[in-house]
Motif scaffolding. Structure first.
Motif, short mmCIF file in Angstrom:
data_model
loop_
_atom_site.label_atom_id
_atom_site.label_comp_id
_atom_site.label_asym_id
_atom_site.label_seq_id
_atom_site.Cartn_x
_atom_site.Cartn_y
_atom_site.Cartn_z
N UNK A 37 45.43 37.11 32.67
CA UNK A 37 46.45 37.46 33.67
C UNK A 37 45.86 37.45 35.08
N UNK A 38 44.62 37.89 35.21
CA UNK A 38 43.97 37.85 36.53
C UNK A 38 43.82 36.41 37.00
N UNK A 39 43.46 35.52 36.10
CA UNK A 39 43.35 34.10 36.44
C UNK A 39 44.71 33.55 36.86
N UNK A 40 45.76 33.92 36.12
CA UNK A 40 47.12 33.48 36.47
C UNK A 40 47.56 34.08 37.80
N UNK A 41 47.25 35.34 38.03
CA UNK A 41 47.62 36.00 39.29
C UNK A 41 46.93 35.33 40.46
N UNK A 42 45.65 35.04 40.30
CA UNK A 42 44.91 34.38 41.39
C UNK A 42 45.49 33.01 41.67
N UNK A 43 45.81 32.26 40.61
CA UNK A 43 46.40 30.92 40.80
C UNK A 43 47.73 31.02 41.54
N UNK A 44 48.54 32.03 41.21
CA UNK A 44 49.83 32.21 41.89
C UNK A 44 49.62 32.56 43.36
N UNK A 45 48.66 33.43 43.65
CA UNK A 45 48.37 33.79 45.05
C UNK A 45 47.85 32.57 45.80
N UNK A 46 46.98 31.80 45.20
CA UNK A 46 46.46 30.60 45.87
C UNK A 46 47.57 29.59 46.14
N UNK A 47 48.49 29.45 45.21
CA UNK A 47 49.64 28.57 45.42
C UNK A 47 50.50 29.09 46.57
N UNK A 48 50.73 30.38 46.59
CA UNK A 48 51.50 31.00 47.67
C UNK A 48 50.81 30.81 49.02
N UNK A 49 49.50 30.95 49.05
CA UNK A 49 48.73 30.76 50.29
C UNK A 49 48.88 29.33 50.79
N UNK A 50 48.79 28.35 49.90
CA UNK A 50 48.96 26.95 50.32
C UNK A 50 50.37 26.71 50.86
N UNK A 51 51.37 27.29 50.22
CA UNK A 51 52.76 27.15 50.72
C UNK A 51 52.91 27.83 52.08
N UNK A 52 52.30 29.00 52.24
CA UNK A 52 52.35 29.70 53.52
C UNK A 52 51.65 28.90 54.62
N UNK A 53 50.52 28.30 54.27
CA UNK A 53 49.80 27.47 55.24
C UNK A 53 50.68 26.32 55.70
N UNK A 54 51.34 25.65 54.78
CA UNK A 54 52.24 24.55 55.14
C UNK A 54 53.34 25.03 56.08
N UNK A 55 53.86 26.21 55.82
CA UNK A 55 54.92 26.77 56.67
C UNK A 55 54.39 27.06 58.07
N UNK A 56 53.19 27.59 58.16
CA UNK A 56 52.59 27.85 59.48
C UNK A 56 52.30 26.55 60.21
N UNK A 96 55.09 37.65 47.87
CA UNK A 96 55.48 38.16 46.55
C UNK A 96 54.35 38.06 45.53
N UNK A 97 53.69 36.92 45.46
CA UNK A 97 52.60 36.75 44.48
C UNK A 97 51.45 37.70 44.80
N UNK A 98 51.15 37.87 46.08
CA UNK A 98 50.07 38.76 46.49
C UNK A 98 50.41 40.20 46.11
N UNK A 99 51.62 40.64 46.39
CA UNK A 99 52.02 42.01 46.03
C UNK A 99 51.98 42.22 44.52
N UNK A 100 52.48 41.23 43.78
CA UNK A 100 52.47 41.33 42.32
C UNK A 100 51.03 41.39 41.79
N UNK A 101 50.15 40.60 42.35
CA UNK A 101 48.74 40.61 41.91
C UNK A 101 48.11 41.97 42.17
N UNK A 102 48.42 42.57 43.32
CA UNK A 102 47.85 43.88 43.65
C UNK A 102 48.33 44.95 42.67
N UNK A 103 49.55 44.85 42.22
CA UNK A 103 50.13 45.87 41.33
C UNK A 103 49.76 45.67 39.87
N UNK A 104 49.25 44.52 39.55
CA UNK A 104 48.92 44.18 38.17
C UNK A 104 47.69 44.93 37.69
N UNK A 105 47.70 45.29 36.42
CA UNK A 105 46.50 45.88 35.80
C UNK A 105 45.33 44.91 35.84
#
Length: 188
Positions: A37-56, A96-105
């Motif tokens: 799950x940590x690996x999946x959470x990190x992948x989701x955050x990294x995907x979110x970061x790339x999308x955020x970078x494109x938006x910026x 969203x992915x970052x917040x979810x990752x922080x709240x995850x066990x």
């Protein structure tokens, strides 16, 4: 009788051993699932970061043009440089992915150094978000009262701060995206 006591003790020992092995396996399996799950959470955050970078990247030039337009109008002392309108586009960023990752066990299995870097980027984004709200408020006040050069001067400060912060957040997201690419390439 001694044979019977020895037999019972052996059975009890086997049961205790089986329980210990079952508990160990359950703990090992739970830890394995949390690491996945940590690996999946990190992948989701990294995907979110790339999308955020494109938006910026997408919204940065328009924000720079707005700041330049406002500066020209202030320097000229006239609204003519604005060509009748002030337009700027804000980056629509997800956390969203970052917040979810922080709240995850599973968060305890994420790399600490990476967590700090991501946290710093999202903290900078929070400053950007607050400055965005201030810029929108300044534009709304100017529109409500009618644009004039004094109101343009009042808008210029928040837009310049927003533009500078936009660049800083974009840079932090870029560094994180590049870091994840390097780590992914290194893992292959």
């Amino acid at each position: 009788m001694m044979k019977r006591v020895g037999s019972v003790a052996a059975e009890v020992g086997m049961v205790v051993f089986a329980v210990i092995v079952a508990l160990w396996f359950e703990g090992w399996n739970e830890e394995r699932e949390l690491r996945e799950r940590a690996t999946e959470a990190r992948a989701a955050v990294e995907l979110e970061i790339r999308a955020n970078l494109l938006e910026f990247e997408r919204t940065g030039e328009a924000l720079d043009r707005t700041a330049a337009q406002l500066s020209e109008a202030i320097d000229a002392g006239t609204m003519a440089a604005l060509e009748g309108s002030i337009e700027f586009e804000l980056a629509e960023v997800s956390s969203a992915a970052w917040r979810a990752a922080q709240l995850s066990e599973a968060a305890r299995y994420l790399d600490y150094e990476w967590l700090i870097a991501v946290s710093r980027a999202y903290e900078a984004h929070e400053v950007y978000r607050r400055l965005s709200d201030q810029a929108v408020d300044a534009v709304a006040q100017m529109v409500a009262r009618g644009p004039d050069i004094d109101r343009v001067r009042g808008l210029y400060g928040p837009i310049v701060l927003l533009t500078d912060t936009h660049r800083q957040v974009e840079q932090r997201f870029r560094e994180l995206a590049e870091r994840s690419e390097v780590e992914t390439d290194g893992a292959d």
